[in-house]
Write a protein that holds these residues in place. Sequence first.
Motif, PDB file in Angstrom:
ATOM      1  N   GLU A   1       0.885  -1.172   0.077  1.00  0.00           N
ATOM      2  CA  GLU A   1       0.014  -0.081   0.006  1.00  0.00           C
ATOM      3  C   GLU A   1       0.981   1.171  -0.024  1.00  0.00           C
ATOM      4  O   GLU A   1       0.677   2.212  -0.618  1.00  0.00           O
ATOM      5  CB  GLU A   1      -0.907   0.033   1.219  1.00  0.00           C
ATOM      6  N   ARG A   2       1.891   1.353   1.036  1.00  0.00           N
ATOM      7  CA  ARG A   2       2.694   2.492   0.795  1.00  0.00           C
ATOM      8  C   ARG A   2       3.334   2.610  -0.254  1.00  0.00           C
ATOM      9  O   ARG A   2       3.569   3.892  -1.024  1.00  0.00           O
ATOM     10  CB  ARG A   2       3.714   2.397   2.070  1.00  0.00           C
ATOM     11  N   ARG A   3       4.076   1.476  -1.105  1.00  0.00           N
ATOM     12  CA  ARG A   3       4.833   1.666  -2.156  1.00  0.00           C
ATOM     13  C   ARG A   3       3.813   2.140  -3.061  1.00  0.00           C
ATOM     14  O   ARG A   3       4.304   3.057  -4.120  1.00  0.00           O
ATOM     15  CB  ARG A   3       5.210   0.462  -2.679  1.00  0.00           C
ATOM     16  N   ARG A   4       2.638   1.559  -3.451  1.00  0.00           N
ATOM     17  CA  ARG A   4       1.761   2.378  -4.320  1.00  0.00           C
ATOM     18  C   ARG A   4       1.145   3.635  -3.908  1.00  0.00           C
ATOM     19  O   ARG A   4       1.227   4.584  -5.107  1.00  0.00           O
ATOM     20  CB  ARG A   4       0.583   1.381  -4.453  1.00  0.00           C
TER      21      ARG A   4
ATOM     22  N   PRO B   1       2.179  -1.181 -18.149  1.00  0.00           N
ATOM     23  CA  PRO B   1       0.967  -2.087 -19.033  1.00  0.00           C
ATOM     24  C   PRO B   1      -0.419  -2.065 -18.539  1.00  0.00           C
ATOM     25  O   PRO B   1      -0.207  -2.076 -17.176  1.00  0.00           O
ATOM     26  CB  PRO B   1       1.558  -3.559 -18.900  1.00  0.00           C
ATOM     27  N   GLU B   2      -1.418  -2.137 -19.296  1.00  0.00           N
ATOM     28  CA  GLU B   2      -2.486  -1.853 -18.873  1.00  0.00           C
ATOM     29  C   GLU B   2      -2.861  -3.068 -17.780  1.00  0.00           C
ATOM     30  O   GLU B   2      -4.071  -2.760 -17.185  1.00  0.00           O
ATOM     31  CB  GLU B   2      -3.558  -1.822 -20.033  1.00  0.00           C
ATOM     32  N   TRP B   3      -2.423  -4.263 -18.071  1.00  0.00           N
ATOM     33  CA  TRP B   3      -2.904  -5.378 -17.102  1.00  0.00           C
ATOM     34  C   TRP B   3      -2.194  -5.398 -15.759  1.00  0.00           C
ATOM     35  O   TRP B   3      -2.492  -6.428 -15.144  1.00  0.00           O
ATOM     36  CB  TRP B   3      -2.654  -6.695 -17.919  1.00  0.00           C
ATOM     37  N   SER B   4      -1.198  -4.466 -15.571  1.00  0.00           N
ATOM     38  CA  SER B   4      -0.478  -4.609 -14.436  1.00  0.00           C
ATOM     39  C   SER B   4      -0.894  -3.751 -13.188  1.00  0.00           C
ATOM     40  O   SER B   4      -0.909  -2.392 -13.646  1.00  0.00           O
ATOM     41  CB  SER B   4       0.966  -4.376 -14.827  1.00  0.00           C
ATOM     42  N   ASP B   5      -1.032  -4.159 -12.328  1.00  0.00           N
ATOM     43  CA  ASP B   5      -1.060  -3.146 -10.836  1.00  0.00           C
ATOM     44  C   ASP B   5      -0.003  -3.710 -10.037  1.00  0.00           C
ATOM     45  O   ASP B   5      -0.014  -4.438  -9.217  1.00  0.00           O
ATOM     46  CB  ASP B   5      -2.269  -3.654 -10.328  1.00  0.00           C
TER      47      ASP B   5
END
Length: 386
Positions: free
Chosen positions: A264-267, A290-294
């Motif tokens: 959460e912190r990195r995001r 990339p669109e598929w990557s979170d």
Amino acid sequence: MTDQVLPYGRQTIEDDDIAAVAEALRADFLTTGPTVAAFERAFAETVGAAHAVACSNGTAALHLAMLALDVKPGEVCIAPSITFLATANCARFVGAEVVFADVDPDAGLMTPDTLAEALGRAEGRVRAVLPVHLRGDVAELPALQALAAQAGAVLVEDAPHALGSTMRFGNQAERVGDCRHSAMATFSFHPVKTIATGEGGMVTTGDARLAERLRTLRSHGMVRPAGAEPWWYEMPELGFNYRLPDVLCALGLSQLSKLPRFVERRRALAARYHDRLAPLAPLVRPAARPEWSDPALHLMVALIDFEAAGRTRLQVVEALRERGVGSQVHYIPVHRQPYYRERYGALDLPGAEAWYARCLSLPLYPGMADEDVDRVADALSEALGL
């Protein structure tokens, strides 16, 4: 020059981590004991894998993967040129040849097109394809797996940057390490990675047979036949001492419990970087996602047009250092390394060269404050003369 230097990466070790290690030091086992199995179970559950096998480091994880697949001398493994040395070296450890794939110049990732081109250059049997989830962003696994399968090869994900990253292909949410599209995935717990054990690695797989081979090969290749005397062991094949001690697995278990918070912190920090770097465009922009990557980003890579800025990368790195901001380059294309250049000759991989010419990794780790991102962005702007 500020006294508080922000490195590009740093472990987050807290009092409960120290307490977990101290408890392990007081226990009966310092090396291979029950905490190893507990760490493996917890890790497998975290990433959604059927099996997880701990080992001494991320390079050992890759080597074990090649050994478990019985990759042989003269066979071929394909790796992207933008990665750490170990991705390619693991193939050479078992005598296989390496074909370097180019990458997307803006994401640094192997793509279906660059894999297809590399397959066309391969001479001999292709046994393994080794996509790297660079920075934490996920390569296009279904398409890469399909191409590998057509070539008679398997996919092994090199995923040290991507613990906690998720992906969505179609309507299905997936986790890096669940091995839905690969034979195995490998991880590292080096201090700058998402969780730390000092040194340490893990291989996940959905294949019970591979998991058993990984466990055997990490411990000298020894087996204990059923019904034999309690002291008896046999070594049907050569293995290595790639075990991860109990005391480090105790740290790993403690760190793993914090993974949701770290992710959460990195995001949140990555999102703030995107906002703060936006005014520096077009000279500076974050690596493409990339669109598929979170991703749970391990690295915050800025792509910088140094030529247009009238600065060399070295000048920018030194200017950042003077302002107390550390940085790093991920990575020098592996095909440029003297060992591989001598073995395979010069290669024309324009995507890898374009990535390398522009990339600079900025500080990113959970212990950073929001204001630290602002400080880095301001320092970068000053370093570029903006």
